[in-house]
Design a protein around this motif. Structure first.
Motif, PDB file in Angstrom:
ATOM      1  N   PRO A 223      -1.680 -21.461 -54.812  1.00 18.68           N
ATOM      2  CA  PRO A 223      -2.674 -22.553 -54.838  1.00 18.68           C
ATOM      3  C   PRO A 223      -3.955 -22.119 -54.107  1.00 18.68           C
ATOM      4  O   PRO A 223      -3.898 -21.401 -53.106  1.00 18.68           O
ATOM      5  CB  PRO A 223      -1.964 -23.692 -54.097  1.00 18.68           C
ATOM      6  N   SER A 224      -5.096 -22.583 -54.612  1.00 17.78           N
ATOM      7  CA  SER A 224      -6.389 -22.113 -54.098  1.00 17.78           C
ATOM      8  C   SER A 224      -6.497 -22.198 -52.586  1.00 17.78           C
ATOM      9  O   SER A 224      -6.945 -21.262 -51.922  1.00 17.78           O
ATOM     10  CB  SER A 224      -7.520 -22.943 -54.702  1.00 17.78           C
ATOM     11  N   ILE A 225      -6.092 -23.318 -52.019  1.00 13.65           N
ATOM     12  CA  ILE A 225      -6.298 -23.561 -50.586  1.00 13.65           C
ATOM     13  C   ILE A 225      -5.379 -22.695 -49.734  1.00 13.65           C
ATOM     14  O   ILE A 225      -5.606 -22.523 -48.539  1.00 13.65           O
ATOM     15  CB  ILE A 225      -6.088 -25.069 -50.265  1.00 13.65           C
ATOM     16  N   LEU A 226      -4.339 -22.142 -50.349  1.00 13.37           N
ATOM     17  CA  LEU A 226      -3.385 -21.338 -49.584  1.00 13.37           C
ATOM     18  C   LEU A 226      -3.596 -19.839 -49.780  1.00 13.37           C
ATOM     19  O   LEU A 226      -2.882 -19.033 -49.195  1.00 13.37           O
ATOM     20  CB  LEU A 226      -1.950 -21.731 -49.971  1.00 13.37           C
TER      21      LEU A 226
ATOM     22  N   MET B 231       1.635 -23.966 -40.727  1.00 13.89           N
ATOM     23  CA  MET B 231       1.137 -23.670 -42.074  1.00 13.89           C
ATOM     24  C   MET B 231       1.237 -22.164 -42.340  1.00 13.89           C
ATOM     25  O   MET B 231       1.599 -21.743 -43.442  1.00 13.89           O
ATOM     26  CB  MET B 231      -0.311 -24.149 -42.229  1.00 13.89           C
TER      27      MET B 231
ATOM     28  N   GLN C 195      -3.737 -32.161 -42.471  1.00 11.76           N
ATOM     29  CA  GLN C 195      -4.870 -31.247 -42.368  1.00 11.76           C
ATOM     30  C   GLN C 195      -5.151 -30.587 -43.722  1.00 11.76           C
ATOM     31  O   GLN C 195      -4.313 -30.610 -44.604  1.00 11.76           O
ATOM     32  CB  GLN C 195      -4.592 -30.178 -41.312  1.00 11.76           C
TER      33      GLN C 195
ATOM     34  N   GLN D  23      -6.654 -24.496 -41.408  1.00 14.59           N
ATOM     35  CA  GLN D  23      -6.068 -25.717 -40.847  1.00 14.59           C
ATOM     36  C   GLN D  23      -4.551 -25.696 -41.008  1.00 14.59           C
ATOM     37  O   GLN D  23      -4.013 -24.935 -41.777  1.00 14.59           O
ATOM     38  CB  GLN D  23      -6.651 -26.953 -41.556  1.00 14.59           C
TER      39      GLN D  23
ATOM     40  N   THR E 153      -8.743 -30.912 -50.640  1.00 12.40           N
ATOM     41  CA  THR E 153      -8.365 -29.683 -51.362  1.00 12.40           C
ATOM     42  C   THR E 153      -6.885 -29.337 -51.147  1.00 12.40           C
ATOM     43  O   THR E 153      -6.221 -28.856 -52.070  1.00 12.40           O
ATOM     44  CB  THR E 153      -9.270 -28.511 -50.929  1.00 12.40           C
TER      45      THR E 153
ATOM     46  N   LYS F  39       1.581 -17.098 -58.481  1.00 15.37           N
ATOM     47  CA  LYS F  39       0.316 -17.827 -58.444  1.00 15.37           C
ATOM     48  C   LYS F  39       0.238 -18.629 -57.147  1.00 15.37           C
ATOM     49  O   LYS F  39       1.176 -19.345 -56.806  1.00 15.37           O
ATOM     50  CB  LYS F  39       0.221 -18.767 -59.645  1.00 15.37           C
TER      51      LYS F  39
ATOM     52  N   LEU G  22      -0.428 -25.601 -61.694  1.00 12.30           N
ATOM     53  CA  LEU G  22       0.522 -24.636 -61.124  1.00 12.30           C
ATOM     54  C   LEU G  22       1.928 -25.224 -61.050  1.00 12.30           C
ATOM     55  O   LEU G  22       2.894 -24.494 -60.840  1.00 12.30           O
ATOM     56  CB  LEU G  22       0.081 -24.228 -59.709  1.00 12.30           C
TER      57      LEU G  22
ATOM     58  N   MET H 186       3.956 -16.543 -48.605  1.00 10.30           N
ATOM     59  CA  MET H 186       3.440 -16.901 -49.931  1.00 10.30           C
ATOM     60  C   MET H 186       2.414 -15.863 -50.407  1.00 10.30           C
ATOM     61  O   MET H 186       2.379 -15.501 -51.585  1.00 10.30           O
ATOM     62  CB  MET H 186       2.796 -18.288 -49.889  1.00 10.30           C
TER      63      MET H 186
ATOM     64  N   ASN I 293     -13.487 -25.064 -48.404  1.00 11.54           N
ATOM     65  CA  ASN I 293     -13.764 -26.511 -48.441  1.00 11.54           C
ATOM     66  C   ASN I 293     -14.264 -26.914 -47.058  1.00 11.54           C
ATOM     67  O   ASN I 293     -14.504 -26.049 -46.207  1.00 11.54           O
ATOM     68  CB  ASN I 293     -12.514 -27.297 -48.870  1.00 11.54           C
ATOM     69  N   THR I 294     -14.430 -28.192 -46.821  1.00  7.52           N
ATOM     70  CA  THR I 294     -14.967 -28.622 -45.522  1.00  7.52           C
ATOM     71  C   THR I 294     -14.071 -28.118 -44.394  1.00  7.52           C
ATOM     72  O   THR I 294     -12.903 -28.494 -44.321  1.00  7.52           O
ATOM     73  CB  THR I 294     -15.055 -30.163 -45.444  1.00  7.52           C
ATOM     74  N   PRO I 295     -14.581 -27.266 -43.530  1.00  3.40           N
ATOM     75  CA  PRO I 295     -13.749 -26.770 -42.429  1.00  3.40           C
ATOM     76  C   PRO I 295     -13.641 -27.830 -41.330  1.00  3.40           C
ATOM     77  O   PRO I 295     -14.378 -28.820 -41.345  1.00  3.40           O
ATOM     78  CB  PRO I 295     -14.536 -25.547 -41.936  1.00  3.40           C
TER      79      PRO I 295
ATOM     80  N   ILE J 288       5.863 -27.770 -44.089  1.00  7.13           N
ATOM     81  CA  ILE J 288       4.571 -28.349 -43.722  1.00  7.13           C
ATOM     82  C   ILE J 288       3.925 -29.069 -44.901  1.00  7.13           C
ATOM     83  O   ILE J 288       3.009 -29.874 -44.714  1.00  7.13           O
ATOM     84  CB  ILE J 288       3.629 -27.250 -43.179  1.00  7.13           C
TER      85      ILE J 288
ATOM     86  N   GLU K 176      -5.186 -27.231 -59.721  1.00  8.22           N
ATOM     87  CA  GLU K 176      -4.035 -27.007 -58.846  1.00  8.22           C
ATOM     88  C   GLU K 176      -2.765 -27.600 -59.436  1.00  8.22           C
ATOM     89  O   GLU K 176      -1.692 -27.022 -59.334  1.00  8.22           O
ATOM     90  CB  GLU K 176      -4.292 -27.602 -57.452  1.00  8.22           C
TER      91      GLU K 176
ATOM     92  N   MET L   2       4.484 -20.544 -43.760  1.00  2.00           N
ATOM     93  CA  MET L   2       4.697 -20.447 -45.211  1.00  2.00           C
ATOM     94  C   MET L   2       3.581 -19.685 -45.911  1.00  2.00           C
ATOM     95  O   MET L   2       3.813 -19.026 -46.921  1.00  2.00           O
ATOM     96  CB  MET L   2       4.920 -21.832 -45.828  1.00  2.00           C
TER      97      MET L   2
END
Lengths: 356, 356
Positions: B217-220, B77, A72, B72, A76, B215, A111, B84, B233-235, A219, A108, B80
Motif C-alpha cells: 500500500p502506498s502509505i506503507l 507500525m 495515525q 507515523q 491516506t 504489492k 489491493l 512488508m 501526505n500531511t506529516p 497496528i 488502495e 509490520m
C-alpha cells in the motif's frame, strides 16, 4: 497580530485552543511536566483521550454501536486500512470518484478486493457530485468523499443505500448537521475541523468487524485499537490533546448545528461576491458547492498573480488554488472567523473597483 | 517548578525545546500563524522537515546511501512495515528475542515470511542479551532491539554479520556513539531521545529497497516516502518540529559523543548506588545493563510501596517498574539532567538510612 488564514489544511485553529496548548507545553495542569513529557498510560492523559473520544460521539450524536478511535497516518492510511479490514479478497467495494482523494482511496482498495467505481465526475474535471449511480447489492460497502478539498465540491445529501456507507470526511467533518448514524465508518484527518495534523479520527460500527478472512497486522486492525481504548501503542499525545481542546471549543460554540449556521453565513457571503463580482467566476456547479473550500478563477487569468499579491498585503493567507484546479481556493473551516471572510470579500470588491 | 521526570517515554524534554515550542504555538517565526496552522507544503515547514532529516544524518554520521524519514504509527507500525517492505513471502528473517518489543516485532514479521528466532533470553526473564547465535546466511536481514525499555538491558556491541542489520532503537537512539553505518535500517519512536510522541524516525539504506515482490500500500511503501521527501501526505507537523528542536539542542550539547559522556555519568551514579545500597538490587546481568533504563527491586518487596511514596514527596516521577519486571525502572534519557539522578540517589540513600 493574526493573519486571515484560508489554508486548506493544516489551517486556522481557535485562539483559545492555541493559548491553552501553549501553556500546557510548559506545565500540564500543574503536573510540573509538559503535556509532551507525561506518560500516555497515566490518569491525566487517559482522561484527555477519553474526553476526546466521547466528545466525538456526543457532537456527532453517534449511536452506541460506534467506537471512536484516534489513529495515525492521516486519511491516506485509512485509504488502505478500510479495505484491509472490511473488504475480503473475493468481495466487492463500491466507490464514487469525486476527485484526487477518492482516487487515492480507490487505488488502495484495489489491493484488497474488487473495486466497482459506480460513478465519477472526472470528465468534467470534478466540477460536480455524481447523482445517478447503481450500487451492486452484494457490495461490502459504498465509499464516498463528502467534501473535495481540491475541487471545492461537497455532497449535499447522504446517498440512500442498503450497503454499509463509509465516508472520508476529512475536510468537512462536524461542519454541518448530518445523520452520521447513516454511516458505518467515518474517518477524518484531524487537521481541518478537528485539531492539528498528526491524528486521524475513525468512528466505526463494531458490527462491521470480523468479516474478512485475511490476517491483519496488529497496528492496522481496528479491533485491536478498540480493545485497547485507542491506546494499542503510544498515541500521538499532543495531537489528541489539541483535538480534545478543539472539540471542547466546538461544544462551547453550541456544537455542530451552531457552527453550521456560521459556516452557512460565511459561505453565503463569499459565494455571493464570487457570483456578483465581474472579475471572478466559481468553478463548480452551484448546487454542489463546498461550504468549506470555495474554488474560483478570474476571467482574466493574467490578473491572478496581481490579486494574490494584493491579498498578501491585506494579510490574507493560503488562497492560491491547487494546481489541478487553478485560480483560488478559499477554505473556511469551523475556526475561521466570519471577519476573515469579510476581509476577503472586501479585498475582492476593492480590487474589482480598482480594475474597473 | 519541574519534577524529576524518570518516565519511560514519553519523557523529559529539554526546557529550551519546550519554551521555543510554546511560543511557536502562538506565533511561528513571525508568520502570524501558529505552527499548527501553517500549511505543510509551505517553505517554512519544508525547512523544518529538511532540517530535522539532515540533523539525523549529521548527528548519526550516516553515509549517503541513507534516507531519513519521519513517519507515523510508532515503532509498532515499523514492526509490520519493515517485513512488508523487506521480507519476501519465500524469504527468511532472523530476529533476536530480547523482550516484549522484540516479540511484537517477531509476531508481525511472521505475517510476511519465515522468521528464524536465532536467540532469546526469555528463559531468564530477559535479564541479559544473548551472545551466541547463528544467522542463516540467506536471511534477508537480522533484527535486534538495541535497548529493552521494560527489562533494562542494552546491546553493548553491534552483532557482526554479513546480512543486513536492522534495529529498533526507540529507547536509546542518539544516546551513545555507534557506527550506525553498520546498520541497513534503523527506526525509533521519537518520544524518548528524539522528541515527542507522534513521529517515528526511519533511516534506511536505499539499496535495501525493491527486493520484495508483494504489492505494498502506498502509505506503507518506504520508496514512496523517500520520493516525496517524507511528505507523501500531511506529516505530523508539530511532532516533526519538536524533533527538529530536540536535535538542534542535541547538536548544541556537542552531539552524540558529548551526550554519551553525560549519560555514562548518570548511569554510573545510579548503578553505583544500586550496587552499594543494601536495600536495592539490580535485576539485570551487569554487563548488559541499559544506560537508559535502570531496573531494580528491593530485597524486601513490602517496602517498595513506601519507597514510591517517599519519592513522590521528593517530586520524583515515573519510577514504578513495568508490571512484567516489577520493582523500579529509572529512565535516564538524553534530556534528563544529571541533577535529577543526584536527587534520585539521595532519596535512595536517605530512605536506606531511615530504615537502617
Amino acid at each position: 497580530m493574526k493573519v486571515h488564514n484560508f489554508n486548506a489544511g493544516p489551517s486556522v485553529l481557535p485562539n483559545e485552543v492555541l493559548y491553552k496548548a501553549s501553556k500546557a507545553l510548559i506545565d500540564f495542569e500543574g503536573s510540573g511536566m509538559s503535556i509532551l513529557e507525561i506518560g500516555h498510560r497515566t490518569a491525566p492523559f487517559i482522561a484527555v483521550m477519553e474526553e476526546a473520544r466521547s466528545l466525538v460521539k456526543e457532537l456527532m450524536q453517534l449511536d452506541d454501536d460506534f467506537e471512536v478511535l484516534y489513529l495515525q497516518g492521516g486519511a491516506t492510511m485509512q485509504f488502505m486500512q478500510v479495505p484491509m479490514n472490511l473488504l475480503d479478497n473475493s468481495g466487492t467495494a463500491a466507490y464514487v470518484d469525486t476527485g484526487v482523494w477518492s482516487n487515492k482511496a480507490i487505488k488502495e482498495a484495489k489491493l484488497f478486493g474488487y473495486v466497482d467505481v459506480v460513478a465519477s465526475s472526472k470528465e468534467s474535471n470534478y466540477n460536480h457530485i455524481p447523482k445517478q449511480f447503481t450500487i451492486p447489492p452484494q457490495a461490502s460497502y459504498l465509499h464516498i468523499t463528502t467534501n473535495n478539498t481540491i475541487y471545492g465540491t461537497q455532497w449535499q445529501m447522504t446517498p440512500v443505500t442498503d450497503v454499509p456507507l463509509i465516508a472520508d470526511m476529512s475536510s468537512d467533518i462536524m461542519s454541518r448537521s448530518m445523520d452520521f448514524n447513516k454511516y458505518s465508518l467515518i474517518y477524518a484527518g484531524a487537521q481541518k475541523n478537528m485539531g492539528a495534523a498528526g491524528a486521524t479520527m475513525v468512528a466505526i460500527r463494531k458490527s462491521m468487524l470480523g468479516k474478512v478472512t485475511r490476517k491483519i497486522p496488529s497496528i492496522l486492525d481496528y479491533k485491536n485499537h478498540i480493545e485497547n481504548g485507542s491506546m494499542l501503542n503510544t498515541p500521538p499525545v499532543f495531537a489528541v490533546y489539541i483535538s480534545m481542546l478543539t472539540l471542547r471549543w466546538l461544544k462551547e460554540q453550541g456544537g455542530v448545528s451552531a457552527i453550521e449556521q456560521l459556516n452557512d453565513k460565511k459561505a453565503a457571503l463569499l459565494y455571493d461576491e464570487i457570483d456578483h463580482n465581474p472579475l471572478f467566476r466559481g468553478t463548480v456547479v452551484k448546487e454542489d458547492r463546498s461550504k468549506m473550500n470555495a474554488c474560483f478563477v478570474m476571467d482574466k487569468p493574467e490578473m491572478e498573480e496581481e490579486f494574490l499579491k494584493f491579498c498578501k498585503k491585506e494579510d490574507i493567507v493560503g488562497i492560491k488554488g491547487h494546481r489541478l484546479s487553478g485560480g483560488f481556493r478559499v477554505s473556511m473551516y469551523n475556526a475561521l472567523p466570519y471577519e476573515s471572510v469579510e476581509v476577503m470579500v472586501e479585498a475582492m470588491k476593492y480590487f474589482s473597483l480598482k480594475k474597473a
